[in-house]
Design an enzyme around this catalytic site. Sequence first.
Site, short mmCIF file in Angstrom:
data_model
loop_
_atom_site.label_atom_id
_atom_site.label_comp_id
_atom_site.label_asym_id
_atom_site.label_seq_id
_atom_site.Cartn_x
_atom_site.Cartn_y
_atom_site.Cartn_z
N ASP A 107 55.15 28.03 -5.98
CA ASP A 107 55.55 29.38 -5.58
C ASP A 107 55.95 29.39 -4.11
O ASP A 107 55.53 28.53 -3.34
CB ASP A 107 54.39 30.36 -5.77
CG ASP A 107 53.96 30.47 -7.23
OD1 ASP A 107 54.79 30.18 -8.11
OD2 ASP A 107 52.79 30.84 -7.46
N1 URA Z 1 49.94 27.77 -9.76
C1 URA Z 1 50.33 28.87 -9.12
O1 URA Z 1 49.85 29.97 -9.38
N2 URA Z 1 51.26 28.74 -8.16
C2 URA Z 1 51.80 27.55 -7.80
O2 URA Z 1 52.63 27.49 -6.90
C3 URA Z 1 51.36 26.41 -8.48
C4 URA Z 1 50.44 26.55 -9.47
#
Ligand code: URA
Length: 244
Positions: A107
């Site tokens: 993310d």
């Molecule tokens: N899980 C999440 O919630 N975000 C990420 O970036 C990776 C795994």
Amino acid sequence: MKQKQRLDKVLSNFGFGSRTEIKSAVKNGLVTVDGTVVKDSGLHVDPAESTVLMNGVKLQYRKYIYLMMNKPRGVISATTDTRQKTVFDILPEEYKCFDLFPAGRLDIDTEGLVLMTNDGQLAHEILSPKKHVTKQYYAHVQGRVEQADMEAFERGVTLDDGYKTLPASLEILRSDEISEVRLSIVEGKFHQVKRMFEAVGKKVIYLKRLSMGKLMLDENLGLGECRELTEEDVELLRTSVQKH
Ligand code: URA
């Protein structure tokens, strides 16, 4: 790699010196392409097809490039975007000529290990849900994370879309108003870690990926920095997928 590129660019990408040094070497007749002295640095060559020598030293073409990046917040795991900065945008210049892409997404507000490569086969295997490659995360979570959460993650929790997660291993490093944990999961559902904590009524406020399979994020890499994987690193990745 894009097939045909300027000779000076190819040589500098493969570590033969700065573009200025290479231009001067070319002018001085020190560079040959397929046995012929070339005086034009702008000549387009395909390093996979041609034999390029500078000062008699042969350019060793590498088909595949593997980088690990310590992704900072505010950067997205894509190759192009019209609005946001991408992991490709923050690559050092010498890697931008390779068609690298991130193998797996983080993310925008997640930090940590992103593998960038042009090896589609290996990337595909690492990301394949069938291979169950473990991804380990370090997180700060609002609220006390407790034994019950460990047990719930071990059993599998139901996400907001009804999906039940596979067993995941939660390690509580500190249980407090803001808890500190390490979580290992073998899947890669959208926002999975955040949604798993939501499923047990808690909120992730900081997230960092520490490893993919047996490949650990190099602690010496600052945020936004990257380095090429060593042969041993690539082997670690390969064996992380082969065992299944
Ligand atoms: N899980 C999440 O919630 N975000 C990420 O970036 C990776 C795994």
